[in-house]
Design an enzyme around this catalytic site. Structure first.
Site, short mmCIF file in Angstrom:
data_model
loop_
_atom_site.label_atom_id
_atom_site.label_comp_id
_atom_site.label_asym_id
_atom_site.label_seq_id
_atom_site.Cartn_x
_atom_site.Cartn_y
_atom_site.Cartn_z
N CYS A 120 0.80 -1.22 0.00
CA CYS A 120 0.00 0.00 0.00
C CYS A 120 0.83 1.27 0.00
O CYS A 120 0.30 2.37 0.20
CB CYS A 120 -0.94 0.00 1.21
SG CYS A 120 -2.09 -1.40 1.23
N LYS A 185 -8.37 -0.01 10.26
CA LYS A 185 -8.33 -1.08 9.27
C LYS A 185 -7.39 -2.17 9.78
O LYS A 185 -6.19 -1.94 9.93
CB LYS A 185 -7.86 -0.55 7.92
CG LYS A 185 -7.82 -1.61 6.83
CD LYS A 185 -7.39 -1.01 5.50
CE LYS A 185 -7.34 -2.06 4.40
NZ LYS A 185 -6.92 -1.47 3.10
N LYS A 238 -12.94 -1.50 9.64
CA LYS A 238 -12.89 -2.56 8.63
C LYS A 238 -12.02 -3.69 9.15
O LYS A 238 -10.89 -3.43 9.59
CB LYS A 238 -12.31 -1.99 7.33
CG LYS A 238 -12.18 -3.00 6.21
CD LYS A 238 -11.53 -2.37 4.97
CE LYS A 238 -11.41 -3.39 3.85
NZ LYS A 238 -10.73 -2.84 2.65
N TYR A 303 -21.12 -5.71 -0.21
CA TYR A 303 -21.33 -6.31 -1.52
C TYR A 303 -22.75 -6.85 -1.66
O TYR A 303 -23.18 -7.18 -2.75
CB TYR A 303 -20.31 -7.44 -1.73
CG TYR A 303 -18.88 -6.95 -1.66
CD1 TYR A 303 -18.28 -6.35 -2.77
CD2 TYR A 303 -18.14 -7.05 -0.48
CE1 TYR A 303 -16.97 -5.88 -2.70
CE2 TYR A 303 -16.84 -6.59 -0.41
CZ TYR A 303 -16.26 -6.01 -1.51
OH TYR A 303 -14.97 -5.53 -1.44
#
Length: 319
Positions: A120, A185, A238, A303
């Site tokens: 990242c 996260k 998350k 999703y």
């Protein structure tokens, strides 16, 4: 034997009464729908570990966004998949804002989908370097705002990236563009299917040196406080289901708009178990999303957004 003095079951007996006293409401307005966009035309490439989800070319992405907006889903979260990867993640992705103006476009700002090494940030001597990454993230965020993004969502977990992005956006005359920070996260195993979808698995090591230790909750509060001090408008936890305690604590301690990302592994588990007949998939979808809302999330990135919208439209609920 004495009769019970209090009978909570009285309010559970009739479906309409249960609905009337229900504490947590789940609505389509709560959802953000994550989508994967890639180059090409007429491409709708199924993701094996995420049944029902696909990598979409821009024309197919627009169709999907129109469909989502038509169902009342207010926002999408876009992940760009470049044609070629490079060490600095210089490629941007197309936006859908002009085509579907009644949809909020949130863009993920990270380098892992674009870099050849899958990490990242900038890698030097086998290590992810924090400060050199900040400039790239800031430039990427500005390019997204220029392309029409409504919200910028940095997911890299570099220290100081919210401040760097805020400064860059302000200097580029995007002071009104909000930041949804992936504040807490975690370094989670539940990202596995996403990494297949985005082809973002690290080519060496892992991300535990910059994503959070799953054992830590107090540290999450510190990360959130830092992001808010740096200018974050919305915070995020998350994954969602394994971290409901963190969501609840964050909402109680900070009281700011809070998003929770129900990640690919959560989706894959429910989808797989439902298809195998091991649980009622429709009820599992609604129960899990309601649990995330009950914990304190104002925004649920899922999703299952379209599935849940259909279920809510036809009146299916926890009954």
């Amino acid at each position: 034997m004495p009769h019970p003095m209090f009978r909570p079951r009285r309010l559970r007996e009739k479906p309409l009464l249960r609905k009337m006293v229900r504490e947590t409401a789940l609505a389509v307005d709560d959802f953000v729908y994550p989508l994967f966009v890639q180059h090409g035309r007429g491409v709708r490439e199924p993701i094996a570990s995420m049944p029902g989800q696909s990598r979409l070319s821009v024309d197919e992405l627009v169709k999907e966004c129109k469909d989502a907006a038509g169902m009342g889903i207010p926002a999408v979260l876009l992940f760009g998949l470049p044609a070629e990867k490079d060490p600095q993640g210089s490629e941007a992705y197309a936006e859908v804002k002009e085509t579907v103006p009644n949809l909020l476009v949130i863009t993920d700002v990270c380098l892992c989908e674009y870099t050849s090494h899958g990490h990242c940030g900038v890698v030097e001597d086998g290590t992810v370097k924090n400060d050199p990454t900040l400039e790239l993230l800031a430039r990427t965020a500005v390019s997204h705002a220029e392309a029409g993004a409504d919200v910028i969502a940095p997911s890299d977990m570099m220290d100081g990236r919210v401040a760097a992005i805020r400064e860059a956006l302000d200097e580029a005359s995007y002071a009104e563009t909000p930041i949804m920070a992936y504040s807490a996260k975690y370094a989670s195993v539940f990202y596995g299917p996403f990494r297949e979808a985005a082809d973002s698995t690290p080519q060496f090591g892992d991300r535990r040196a910059y994503q959070m230790d799953p054992a830590n909750a107090q540290e999450a509060m510190r990360e959130i406080a830092l992001d808010l001090d740096e200018g974050a408008d919305i915070i995020m936890v998350k994954p969602a289901l394994p971290y409901l305690d963190v969501i609840a604590r964050a909402k109680m301690e900070f009281g700011v708009p809070l998003a929770a990302y129900s990640v690919s592994g959560e989706y894959a588990m429910i989808r797989a178990a439902g298809r195998l007949g091991w649980l009622d998939e429709e009820r599992a979808i609604l129960e899990s999303l309601t649990a995330i809302r009950r914990a304190g999330a104002d925004i649920v990135i899922t999703y299952f957004a379209k599935d849940a919208a259909r279920l809510l439209e036809r009146g299916t609920h926890l009954r």
